[in-house]
Design a protein around this motif. Sequence first.
Motif, PDB file in Angstrom:
ATOM      1  N   GLY A  85      16.545 -48.938   4.215  1.00 33.31           N
ATOM      2  CA  GLY A  85      17.760 -48.617   3.476  1.00 33.31           C
ATOM      3  C   GLY A  85      17.446 -48.964   2.015  1.00 33.31           C
ATOM      4  O   GLY A  85      18.129 -48.496   1.133  1.00 33.31           O
ATOM      5  N   PHE A  86      16.392 -49.541   1.596  1.00 31.30           N
ATOM      6  CA  PHE A  86      15.705 -49.586   0.140  1.00 31.30           C
ATOM      7  C   PHE A  86      15.008 -48.254  -0.259  1.00 31.30           C
ATOM      8  O   PHE A  86      14.132 -47.729   0.625  1.00 31.30           O
ATOM      9  CB  PHE A  86      14.819 -50.590  -0.157  1.00 31.30           C
ATOM     10  N   THR A  87      15.379 -47.526  -1.134  1.00 29.86           N
ATOM     11  CA  THR A  87      14.702 -46.032  -1.513  1.00 29.86           C
ATOM     12  C   THR A  87      13.761 -46.075  -2.656  1.00 29.86           C
ATOM     13  O   THR A  87      14.326 -46.688  -3.876  1.00 29.86           O
ATOM     14  CB  THR A  87      15.975 -45.163  -2.027  1.00 29.86           C
ATOM     15  N   PRO A  88      12.540 -45.785  -2.801  1.00 26.44           N
ATOM     16  CA  PRO A  88      11.448 -45.990  -3.866  1.00 26.44           C
ATOM     17  C   PRO A  88      11.746 -44.672  -4.649  1.00 26.44           C
ATOM     18  O   PRO A  88      12.103 -43.749  -4.128  1.00 26.44           O
ATOM     19  CB  PRO A  88      10.111 -45.765  -2.999  1.00 26.44           C
ATOM     20  N   ARG A  89      11.319 -45.022  -6.001  1.00 28.07           N
ATOM     21  CA  ARG A  89      11.572 -44.156  -7.019  1.00 28.07           C
ATOM     22  C   ARG A  89      10.509 -44.147  -7.900  1.00 28.07           C
ATOM     23  O   ARG A  89       9.780 -45.227  -8.075  1.00 28.07           O
ATOM     24  CB  ARG A  89      12.976 -43.708  -7.376  1.00 28.07           C
ATOM     25  N   GLU A  90      10.409 -43.189  -8.987  1.00 23.77           N
ATOM     26  CA  GLU A  90       9.080 -43.240 -10.035  1.00 23.77           C
ATOM     27  C   GLU A  90       9.678 -44.235 -11.158  1.00 23.77           C
ATOM     28  O   GLU A  90      10.742 -44.114 -11.522  1.00 23.77           O
ATOM     29  CB  GLU A  90       8.712 -42.047 -10.346  1.00 23.77           C
ATOM     30  N   ALA A  91       8.732 -44.972 -11.610  1.00 20.67           N
ATOM     31  CA  ALA A  91       8.849 -45.941 -12.621  1.00 20.67           C
ATOM     32  C   ALA A  91       9.395 -45.221 -14.049  1.00 20.67           C
ATOM     33  O   ALA A  91      10.410 -45.322 -14.785  1.00 20.67           O
ATOM     34  CB  ALA A  91       7.924 -47.060 -13.220  1.00 20.67           C
ATOM     35  N   GLY A  92       8.653 -44.070 -14.222  1.00 20.07           N
ATOM     36  CA  GLY A  92       9.021 -43.252 -15.376  1.00 20.07           C
ATOM     37  C   GLY A  92       8.048 -43.352 -16.674  1.00 20.07           C
ATOM     38  O   GLY A  92       7.761 -42.446 -17.468  1.00 20.07           O
ATOM     39  N   ASP A  93       7.220 -44.661 -16.490  1.00 19.93           N
ATOM     40  CA  ASP A  93       6.206 -44.765 -17.396  1.00 19.93           C
ATOM     41  C   ASP A  93       5.233 -45.685 -17.064  1.00 19.93           C
ATOM     42  O   ASP A  93       5.116 -46.292 -15.762  1.00 19.93           O
ATOM     43  CB  ASP A  93       6.741 -44.908 -19.038  1.00 19.93           C
ATOM     44  N   VAL A 182      22.662 -67.094  -4.264  1.00 24.92           N
ATOM     45  CA  VAL A 182      21.093 -66.790  -4.448  1.00 24.92           C
ATOM     46  C   VAL A 182      20.692 -65.658  -3.648  1.00 24.92           C
ATOM     47  O   VAL A 182      20.961 -66.039  -2.453  1.00 24.92           O
ATOM     48  CB  VAL A 182      20.349 -68.137  -4.241  1.00 24.92           C
ATOM     49  N   HIS A 183      20.084 -64.880  -4.111  1.00 24.55           N
ATOM     50  CA  HIS A 183      19.483 -63.442  -3.283  1.00 24.55           C
ATOM     51  C   HIS A 183      18.013 -63.633  -3.388  1.00 24.55           C
ATOM     52  O   HIS A 183      17.480 -63.895  -4.248  1.00 24.55           O
ATOM     53  CB  HIS A 183      20.033 -62.237  -3.933  1.00 24.55           C
ATOM     54  N   THR A 184      17.500 -63.526  -2.226  1.00 24.57           N
ATOM     55  CA  THR A 184      16.005 -63.613  -2.265  1.00 24.57           C
ATOM     56  C   THR A 184      15.418 -61.929  -2.489  1.00 24.57           C
ATOM     57  O   THR A 184      15.968 -61.429  -2.133  1.00 24.57           O
ATOM     58  CB  THR A 184      15.455 -64.240  -0.872  1.00 24.57           C
ATOM     59  N   TYR A 185      14.099 -61.963  -2.852  1.00 23.77           N
ATOM     60  CA  TYR A 185      13.248 -60.756  -2.898  1.00 23.77           C
ATOM     61  C   TYR A 185      13.222 -59.810  -1.624  1.00 23.77           C
ATOM     62  O   TYR A 185      13.382 -60.417  -0.506  1.00 23.77           O
ATOM     63  CB  TYR A 185      12.114 -61.009  -3.434  1.00 23.77           C
ATOM     64  N   PRO A 186      13.381 -58.674  -1.708  1.00 19.68           N
ATOM     65  CA  PRO A 186      13.444 -57.746  -0.440  1.00 19.68           C
ATOM     66  C   PRO A 186      12.068 -57.995   0.355  1.00 19.68           C
ATOM     67  O   PRO A 186      12.050 -57.707   1.530  1.00 19.68           O
ATOM     68  CB  PRO A 186      13.404 -56.216  -0.943  1.00 19.68           C
ATOM     69  N   VAL A 187      11.140 -58.377  -0.307  1.00 22.05           N
ATOM     70  CA  VAL A 187       9.750 -58.613   0.353  1.00 22.05           C
ATOM     71  C   VAL A 187       9.081 -59.697  -0.111  1.00 22.05           C
ATOM     72  O   VAL A 187       9.535 -60.156  -1.214  1.00 22.05           O
ATOM     73  CB  VAL A 187       8.592 -57.248   0.130  1.00 22.05           C
ATOM     74  N   PRO A 188       7.990 -60.313   0.596  1.00 19.69           N
ATOM     75  CA  PRO A 188       7.074 -61.304  -0.025  1.00 19.69           C
ATOM     76  C   PRO A 188       6.503 -61.004  -1.369  1.00 19.69           C
ATOM     77  O   PRO A 188       5.950 -59.999  -1.492  1.00 19.69           O
ATOM     78  CB  PRO A 188       6.148 -61.689   0.942  1.00 19.69           C
ATOM     79  N   VAL A 189       6.698 -61.783  -2.197  1.00 17.93           N
ATOM     80  CA  VAL A 189       6.078 -61.593  -3.589  1.00 17.93           C
ATOM     81  C   VAL A 189       4.688 -61.641  -3.785  1.00 17.93           C
ATOM     82  O   VAL A 189       3.970 -60.776  -4.162  1.00 17.93           O
ATOM     83  CB  VAL A 189       6.662 -62.690  -4.571  1.00 17.93           C
ATOM     84  N   GLU A 190       4.030 -62.461  -2.899  1.00 21.26           N
ATOM     85  CA  GLU A 190       2.561 -62.723  -2.613  1.00 21.26           C
ATOM     86  C   GLU A 190       2.662 -62.920  -1.069  1.00 21.26           C
ATOM     87  O   GLU A 190       2.693 -64.012  -0.547  1.00 21.26           O
ATOM     88  CB  GLU A 190       1.951 -63.836  -3.436  1.00 21.26           C
ATOM     89  N   PRO A 191       2.152 -61.726  -0.212  1.00 16.42           N
ATOM     90  CA  PRO A 191       2.256 -61.860   1.022  1.00 16.42           C
ATOM     91  C   PRO A 191       1.515 -63.087   1.748  1.00 16.42           C
ATOM     92  O   PRO A 191       1.941 -63.667   2.766  1.00 16.42           O
ATOM     93  CB  PRO A 191       1.546 -60.492   1.489  1.00 16.42           C
TER      94      PRO A 191
END
Length: 333
Positions: A85-93, A182-191
């Motif tokens: 459900g999370f959609t990746p996209r380009e940062a733009g710079d 409190v919402h946690t990050y979608p993935v481990p910040v440092e696996p």
Amino acid sequence: MENITMQNNERWTLKWAHGEATVQAMGGMLAPVRFDIGSGRSVSPLHVAPWGDDPAWPGLMRALRGEWPCVPFGTIDVPDNLPAGFTPREAGDEWRHGFSSNHLWQCVEHTKHRVALRIDYPQDSAVESLHRVIEASADAPALTVTLTVKVRRDITLPFALHPTFAVPKESVQVLACPYRAVHTYPVPVEPRYSRIATNRTFDSLRALDTPEGPLDVTRLPLPRITEELVQLEACRPPFVLRYPADNADVELDWNTDDFPDAVLWISNGGRDYAPWSGRNFALGVEPVCGFFDLGRVVTPPSHHPLAGREGFRFEASAPRTIRYTLSAALSSE
């Protein structure tokens, strides 16, 4: 990325009756700061990265420290293994936390109590310029910061401030501020090191799920190595940190019309690669209008509680000025 040498990372110092503060050209970063809080006591709450000022690390990493603005805010890398459900996209710079975080600002005014900086963005950027003023209070251990953003065309961008606070070995207490969730990050910040359950919502910073049981992140440093990011929804400042060894309370205050939430970056030795090398202990308290630090590269699913955090709407016809304060006082306890 341009080659930025140590020689031209100028610094300017503010000195007043209640403290001393230094601002550098790189990133317009503010630190170190000393607040004299009375009774012969002082506190230096802003973090300076343990590698200091090292030209081997260009851009914002070269002399990472303290507080600075991020326009646009966030990473330029799409995390691996995003949930469904999370959609990746380009940062733009190519500029992590924006062009201004990675380049030299120009000082346009400097007095004992005030420093004003400016940076112009590239011609092809939607952002035209940032103007930043840091001013010491004449009668208190406090700094007021204003930031004026001018854009060339109407645009919505994730936008944040990046105050990063020191975490001494003897501890800092995160008194925080009232918040909705409190919402946690979608993935481990440092696996290899992150412990908090990902992509979850909790009621309190005092009980975040980990494989070892609930974790209380309101007293730092934490007992085990980790690196975490959480977002406090509807955070109502001031955000308060208590430094018991200094008998000091430090407050960060901002307008929630500008930044409705706050991202907390808990750096607890969990980055073992250079230049961090397992030695960085800090707390980022980042007032934000956006989705974590991912607003440039990830769109969350529509059902996510933070799905509406798309960023700040800037208008070419109306430069926007925001104002926030950093202050300290003797602890109330």
